[in-house]
Design a protein around this motif. Structure first.
Motif, PDB file in Angstrom:
ATOM      1  N   GLY A  70       0.780  -1.235   0.000  1.00 45.86           N
ATOM      2  CA  GLY A  70       0.000   0.000   0.000  1.00 45.86           C
ATOM      3  C   GLY A  70       0.805   1.276   0.000  1.00 45.86           C
ATOM      4  O   GLY A  70       0.373   2.295  -0.544  1.00 45.86           O
ATOM      5  N   ASP A  71       1.978   1.262   0.581  1.00 49.30           N
ATOM      6  CA  ASP A  71       2.833   2.453   0.629  1.00 49.30           C
ATOM      7  C   ASP A  71       3.687   2.517  -0.637  1.00 49.30           C
ATOM      8  O   ASP A  71       4.417   1.571  -0.942  1.00 49.30           O
ATOM      9  N   PRO A  72       3.624   3.606  -1.390  1.00 51.50           N
ATOM     10  CA  PRO A  72       4.419   3.715  -2.624  1.00 51.50           C
ATOM     11  C   PRO A  72       5.920   3.519  -2.412  1.00 51.50           C
ATOM     12  O   PRO A  72       6.631   3.176  -3.358  1.00 51.50           O
ATOM     13  N   SER A  73       6.378   3.717  -1.191  1.00 56.06           N
ATOM     14  CA  SER A  73       7.814   3.559  -0.934  1.00 56.06           C
ATOM     15  C   SER A  73       8.271   2.112  -1.077  1.00 56.06           C
ATOM     16  O   SER A  73       9.469   1.828  -1.086  1.00 56.06           O
ATOM     17  N   VAL A  74       7.326   1.175  -1.193  1.00 57.27           N
ATOM     18  CA  VAL A  74       7.696  -0.226  -1.364  1.00 57.27           C
ATOM     19  C   VAL A  74       8.320  -0.469  -2.732  1.00 57.27           C
ATOM     20  O   VAL A  74       9.018  -1.449  -2.945  1.00 57.27           O
ATOM     21  N   LEU A  75       8.062   0.469  -3.657  1.00 61.39           N
ATOM     22  CA  LEU A  75       8.616   0.309  -5.002  1.00 61.39           C
ATOM     23  C   LEU A  75      10.115   0.569  -5.021  1.00 61.39           C
ATOM     24  O   LEU A  75      10.625   1.425  -4.289  1.00 61.39           O
ATOM     25  N   LYS A  76      10.817  -0.165  -5.861  1.00 63.31           N
ATOM     26  CA  LYS A  76      12.235   0.092  -6.056  1.00 63.31           C
ATOM     27  C   LYS A  76      12.390   1.475  -6.689  1.00 63.31           C
ATOM     28  O   LYS A  76      11.510   1.927  -7.433  1.00 63.31           O
ATOM     29  N   PRO A  77      13.495   2.165  -6.409  1.00 62.87           N
ATOM     30  CA  PRO A  77      13.674   3.547  -6.898  1.00 62.87           C
ATOM     31  C   PRO A  77      13.442   3.692  -8.395  1.00 62.87           C
ATOM     32  O   PRO A  77      12.821   4.663  -8.842  1.00 62.87           O
ATOM     33  N   GLU A  78      13.916   2.721  -9.175  1.00 65.80           N
ATOM     34  CA  GLU A  78      13.807   2.847 -10.629  1.00 65.80           C
ATOM     35  C   GLU A  78      12.370   2.703 -11.134  1.00 65.80           C
ATOM     36  O   GLU A  78      12.087   2.981 -12.307  1.00 65.80           O
ATOM     37  N   TYR A  79      11.470   2.255 -10.247  1.00 69.65           N
ATOM     38  CA  TYR A  79      10.084   2.068 -10.668  1.00 69.65           C
ATOM     39  C   TYR A  79       9.116   3.021  -9.953  1.00 69.65           C
ATOM     40  O   TYR A  79       7.892   2.895 -10.105  1.00 69.65           O
ATOM     41  N   GLN A  80       9.644   3.981  -9.219  1.00 69.37           N
ATOM     42  CA  GLN A  80       8.790   4.920  -8.493  1.00 69.37           C
ATOM     43  C   GLN A  80       7.902   5.743  -9.429  1.00 69.37           C
ATOM     44  O   GLN A  80       6.778   6.111  -9.066  1.00 69.37           O
ATOM     45  N   SER A  81       8.366   5.952 -10.638  1.00 69.63           N
ATOM     46  CA  SER A  81       7.589   6.767 -11.581  1.00 69.63           C
ATOM     47  C   SER A  81       6.270   6.116 -11.974  1.00 69.63           C
ATOM     48  O   SER A  81       5.370   6.778 -12.502  1.00 69.63           O
ATOM     49  N   SER A  82       6.145   4.807 -11.720  1.00 72.92           N
ATOM     50  CA  SER A  82       4.898   4.116 -12.082  1.00 72.92           C
ATOM     51  C   SER A  82       3.697   4.679 -11.319  1.00 72.92           C
ATOM     52  O   SER A  82       2.559   4.585 -11.773  1.00 72.92           O
TER      53      SER A  82
END
Length: 387
Positions: free
Chosen positions: A155-167
């Motif tokens: 649920g928290d967007p921070s779970v995404l890897k840095p390179e995929y944060q733009s998703s």
């Protein structure tokens, strides 16, 4: 899945023609990527209609369709794995939602969602270590936990890897707004899982529960018939591996029809021809040392390729046995029997067995679940004894 549904009154295998018709329908649904594979509501409606059309219980049709679809999933898994980076890019760029991706690939939404999570989420393995997206080194346990609770784990967007944060800049409006604010990843994973009628944690729990329920029905039926046995758990405690659900403490006899091929002449006007047909002439008793409970429909491919090899391993260790398909099975002559050592029955446990003493243990009623009082014949059945 089927725990709350009444068992159908259908109690015999379909004819060859009927079986072929149902199989063709299942294969056509899978090949076409029918909408029912991406909507539980459509799935239920279509199965209800097909059940009436083919005169086949919904629970049997459901199981048959899933058996066929599982073959499709295994056969086409390379489509997802070999092109995973392209799928990830489609997701990150917002070109496609996870559910749209699944539809385009004709692949289960749950499996597509899980693959995306494996590659874009920065999960931990419970010890604080990050989960690698490598196919061979990924922590399956952490991914499985995330799929069980996507609103909490993803649920928290921070779970995404840095390179995929733009998703996260490409949020879909098709998700469940009642769960907002949560990440786009969690929203789309939840959407995909809710759209999948066949796969996912919910379906796994249901199948496990139904399997246990029918194992319990089997055990209670044997207890009622005063037939001693050991369960799979009993055998595992003893250190026995690769065991059937029930190992009988002593062999029993099961009554099965003898079938012989005969020819008769069929006359149609001025024309006549010989046709071959099976006629049930008499019965014989076969030895059963174990019983394996299968809460599914025994179609030809699943039985011959998956169930029978396992059953034959039981034969090597424990002797002849019985496969019980609770949701029915294909015409018996099309199912392998392990050189006569593997018997197959459907819908319920047989109503009678011959004990080693020659006496017959009979169920007092023909209730579908066999959870009955049992009458043990005290007199020797001379006709049976001679056979």
């Amino acid at each position: 899945m089927f725990a709350d549904q009444p068992i159908s009154t259908m109690r015999k295998p379909p004819s060859n023609a009927d079986y072929d018709g149902v199989e063709q329908w299942c294969r056509a649904v899978v090949k076409a990527g029918h909408p029912l594979l991406f909507s539980p509501t459509v799935f239920t409606d279509e199965l209800d209609d097909a059940s009436v059309k083919f005169n086949m219980p919904v629970e049997s049709l459901h199981s048959f369709l899933r058996n066929i679809h599982l073959i499709h999933v295994k056969k086409n898994s390379h489509m997802l794995r070999n092109n995973v980076q392209a799928h990830v890019e489609d997701y990150v760029s917002g070109n496609m939602s996870i559910l749209d991706m699944a539809r385009a690939m004709n692949y289960p939404p749950y499996h597509v969602a899980r693959t995306i999570v494996e590659h874009v989420a920065n999960l931990t393995d419970g010890t604080g270590g990050a989960v690698s997206s490598s196919r061979n080194s990924g922590n399956k346990k952490a991914v499985t936990e995330a799929m069980r609770e996507p609103w909490r784990k993803l649920g928290d967007p921070s779970v995404l890897k840095p390179e995929y944060q733009s998703s996260e800049n490409h949020r879909s409006n098709t998700g469940d707004e009642s769960l907002s604010p949560i990440s786009r990843l969690a929203t789309e994973v939840i959407e995909a899982m809710k759209s999948d009628p066949l796969y996912g944690p919910k379906q796994d729990r249901e199948r496990h529960s139904v399997g246990l329920e029918h194992e319990e029905i089997l055990e209670k039926a044997l207890e009622a018939m005063k037939i001693p046995f050991e369960t799979e758990n009993d055998l595992r405690i003893k250190g026995t591996s690769r065991t059937p659900d029930v190992l009988l403490s002593c062999p029993v006899g099961m009554k099965v029809p003898k079938r012989s091929s005969t020819r008769r002449k069929l006359s149609l006007g001025n024309n006549s021809c010989d046709i071959e047909e099976d006629i049930e002439e008499e019965y014989e008793w076969k030895v059963v040392c174990w019983i394996d409970s299968k809460a599914l429909f025994g179609d030809v491919q699943t039985h011959n390729n998956s169930v029978l090899p396992q059953a034959e391993s039981f034969v090597h260790r424990f002797g002849p046995g019985l496969i019980l398909y609770w949701f029915g099975h294909a015409p018996i002559e099309r199912l392998g029997d392990g050189h006569g050592d593997v018997l197959v029955t459907g819908w319920k446990l047989p109503n009678e067995f011959m004990l080693p003493t020659g006496k017959i243990a009979r169920a007092a009623s023909s209730s579908p679940d066999n959870n009955l009082q049992v009458q043990i014949n005290t007199e020797q059945d001379e006709t049976i004894a001679k056979n």
